[in-house]
Design an enzyme around this catalytic site. Structure first.
Site, PDB file in Angstrom:
ATOM      1  CB  SER A   1      -0.934   0.011   1.217  1.00  0.00           C
ATOM      2  OG  SER A   1      -0.185  -0.025   2.425  1.00  0.00           O
TER       3      SER A   1
ATOM      4  CG  HIS B   1      -4.220  -0.961  -0.855  1.00  0.00           C
ATOM      5  ND1 HIS B   1      -4.693   0.338  -0.871  1.00  0.00           N
ATOM      6  CD2 HIS B   1      -3.874  -1.215   0.433  1.00  0.00           C
ATOM      7  CE1 HIS B   1      -4.611   0.850   0.344  1.00  0.00           C
ATOM      8  NE2 HIS B   1      -4.115  -0.073   1.147  1.00  0.00           N
TER       9      HIS B   1
ATOM     10  CE  LYS C   1      -7.217   0.130   2.271  1.00  0.00           C
ATOM     11  NZ  LYS C   1      -7.615  -0.319   3.606  1.00  0.00           N
TER      12      LYS C   1
END
Length: 425
Positions: free
Chosen positions: A212, A240, A271
């Site tokens: 990340s 991610h 996310k």
């Protein structure tokens, strides 16, 4: 006793030993602790690594309102990769779940905290990742904290990339397996560690799919080749990557063609998948069943609130129905990366929406991010302990919700700020 002696004994000063009371000792301990804490805080400020929290006064999105700013601000540092945090269908699904199922369960899952919407989301996530089963957690940090101590015992070994996320590191610390750390994305060193641990009962190779802070992608094909050669399993953290990497947004394992060779995946709902909260593990059904019985963060944390589950379910449904949003990311990412590189900036990683603008100095990263806000662009400087000392950067994150004009405005602001601080000429 004579009368004189009696009188003298009455007027003689008493010998009193004054001992500090329990309350005064407690106050002294608090004062000492306060002094220690203030010293730590002063050190952070002096190093230029103080992390102030800006206050947002609007919903999350490519443009936001920030307390103290007079106009809308472009947001280039959220994990809102697909722009679903405020997507109208996602928001409406959360509202409907709130009305139907309430604000929360006031319980852990195994007592009276499992609703049909929890099981429905778990089924959809297992389908999305093409795995046998899924278990939900309050966060992916909890998923990482709850996995390794259940799966691995003292006769096992875990082999972890040295730059894995803090939650992976903390989770591994909780297990009793032999711990080996290999150099970042170094297949040769990983092979050496696999040879070193051949006497172990089970071995698990652990890596972030995407790291990340740098936006670099793990060499999963090579990792899987080595794991198969030496009889190990493979785990990836996909926080991610889930939702936007790979042809259908399934993640790093799809991007690199190893979906059937990665055994366990942890990821997040916080996310790309709506951005609210929550994490999960997908993998073999016996593992998921055992986690439900023994994983402490699952057993001792309240169930995910229904509105969060409703939002995440709708986000997954949108991705199962179409890969159009995920497909839009590549061109926008490369537009930013190419324009910044041409301007003279150093951008770490490759072809990922995480675009770290490398600066080195923590104070510089902080000052530049403040100046960017004055130019209408919200970015944040990252420094130690989030990244290694001497590797401070501003981490830019591209969203499918950004327009080309948004990206160009961000690049222009970087150019102005970079020239002001002597980063570029």
């Amino acid at each position: 006793m004579s009368l004189g002696k009696a009188v003298r004994s009455l007027v003689r000063p008493a010998r009193v030993v004054l001992r500090p009371s329990a309350s005064s000792r407690s106050y002294a301990a608090v004062a000492e602790a306060r002094a220690v804490l203030e010293g730590e805080l002063d050190g952070i400020r002096a190093a230029g690594t103080w992390k102030a929290e800006r206050i947002i006064t609007s919903k999350q999105g490519p443009q936001i309102n920030v307390d103290g700013s007079q106009s809308r601000i472009l947001n280039f540092c959220a994990n809102n990769y697909l722009g679903l945090s405020s997507h109208p269908e996602v928001v409406q699904a959360g509202i409907e779940a709130l009305k139907t199922y309430g604000a929360g369960l006031s319980s852990v899952r195994f007592i009276c905290g499992t609703q049909d919407l929890h099981k429905n989301l778990e089924q959809k996530l297992a389908e999305f990742h093409e795995r046998e089963d899924c278990i939900l957690y309050a966060s992916c940090f909890d998923a990482n904290a709850g996995l390794f101590e259940v799966l691995l015992g003292p006769d096992d070994a875990v082999l972890s990339d040295e730059l894995n996320h803090a939650s992976i590191i903390d989770g591994i610390r909780l297990c009793r397996a032999k711990r080996l750390r290999y150099k970042h994305m170094d297949l040769s060193d990983l092979e050496n560690k696999l040879k070193e641990s051949q006497s172990s009962r089970m071995r698990l190779v652990v890596t972030d799919g995407v790291f990340s802070m740098d936006g670099d992608v793990a060499p999963l094909k090579g990792i899987c080749d080595l794991a198969e050669q030496y009889g190990a399993m493979v785990f990836i953290d996909e926080c991610h990557a889930t939702g936007f990497l790979g042809a259908r947004g399934r993640g790093t394992d799809e991007l690199l063609g190893v979906m059937d060779r990665v055994h366990i995946v942890n990821s997040t709902l916080g996310k790309a998948l709506g951005g609210a909260a929550g994490g999960y593990t997908v993998g073999p059904k016996p593992l998921i069943d055992l986690l439900r019985q023994r994983s402490r963060p699952y057993l001792f944390s309240n169930s995910l609130p229904p509105p969060v589950v409703g939002c995440a379910t709708k986000a997954v449904e949108l991705l199962l129905a179409s890969n159009e949003i995920a497909q839009s990311m590549t061109a926008k990412t490369m537009r930013f990366r190419n324009n910044m590189t041409q301007a003279g900036f150093t951008i770490a990683g490759s072809a990922h929406p995480i675009c770290p603008v490398m600066l080195g100095d923590a104070r510089l990263a902080s000052l530049m991010s403040d100046d960017m806000l004055k130019l209408g662009v919200y970015v944040i400087g990252f420094s130690y302990p989030v990244v290694p000392k001497g590797k401070a950067r501003i981490r830019v994150q591209i969203s499918a919700a950004h327009t080309d004009e948004d990206i160009d405005q961000c690049v222009d602001a970087f150019i102005q700020t970079g020239r002001k601080h002597g980063v570029i000429s």
